[in-house]
Design an enzyme around this catalytic site. Sequence first.
Site, short mmCIF file in Angstrom:
data_model
loop_
_atom_site.label_atom_id
_atom_site.label_comp_id
_atom_site.label_asym_id
_atom_site.label_seq_id
_atom_site.Cartn_x
_atom_site.Cartn_y
_atom_site.Cartn_z
N CYS A 2 21.58 10.87 0.63
CA CYS A 2 20.94 11.58 -0.35
C CYS A 2 20.52 10.97 -1.24
O CYS A 2 20.43 9.86 -2.21
CB CYS A 2 21.84 12.76 -0.99
SG CYS A 2 21.27 13.93 -2.22
N GLU A 103 15.95 16.39 1.86
CA GLU A 103 15.86 15.42 3.38
C GLU A 103 15.10 15.39 4.13
O GLU A 103 13.98 16.45 3.86
CB GLU A 103 17.37 15.77 4.20
CG GLU A 103 19.00 16.13 3.17
CD GLU A 103 19.73 14.75 3.07
OE1 GLU A 103 18.84 13.79 3.21
OE2 GLU A 103 20.85 14.13 2.23
#
Length: 223
Positions: A2, A103
Amino acid sequence: MCGRFTMALDALELQKELELGEMPLDWLPRFNIAPSQMVAVVIEPNKRDVSWMRWGLIPSWAKDIRIGSRMINARAETLEVRPAFRRAYAQRRCLILADGFYEWKRNPGKKVPAIPYHFYLNGRKPFTFAGLWEFWKSPNDEEIKSCAIITCAANPAVAAVHERMPVILGREDCWRWLEPRSTPELAKLLQPYSGEDLSLHRVSKLINRPEFDHPDCILSQEE
DNA sequence: CCAGACGTTGTT
DNA sequence: GTCTGG
DNA sequence: CCAGACGTTGTT
DNA sequence: GTCTGG
């Protein structure tokens, strides 16, 4: 992993939804939060006041603030053994407030750009990442609080894009994360998100630029 | 003993 | 290629 | 995470 | 501060 996320709600909406305490006065909706920027965190489970911390954990013994840029994530599997995270795991856990994360999907071996996706909960409800935080005193005696987001294996929804994802805590679990607990109890909280309400859509590569923090960041883009 | 790292991800 | 800054 | 720099000297 | 490698 992340490395970018969103917190697009306004302060009152977020406060009501997550039952938080006092909110920072300088709150702004954010669509492209990048490492080294200030993120909204909660460290205390009773008052639940929200404050700002720098994203990228700087261990107390660090000589240089730059080490923080390498400590934006902490693997859930190794928190107890990593010198940089062990103490924070035992004593300084936090919640990092978010309403989505990005992502990038790569195409291994091919020279094509990674494709960014935005992940969010149904209804664009806010949630919390499991995090760790630290104090650091700069050479000119400035006290800096900084934090890292814990990662785990991707759940089925995320796995199509990336192998890792941030640890998302449920509405009750998040307060347990902040209370003193044994490591087995804590480890149980650090699981891939099991809810069925995580959605994704492709977004523009404009989000690749950290300085582009704009509502268009989360607009759905054709596949 | 001292010096140097202390992290994750992805790629080869 | 690798590091720094956002 | 991605983007952008990666260097020194001297001059404005 | 604490661990690993030499």
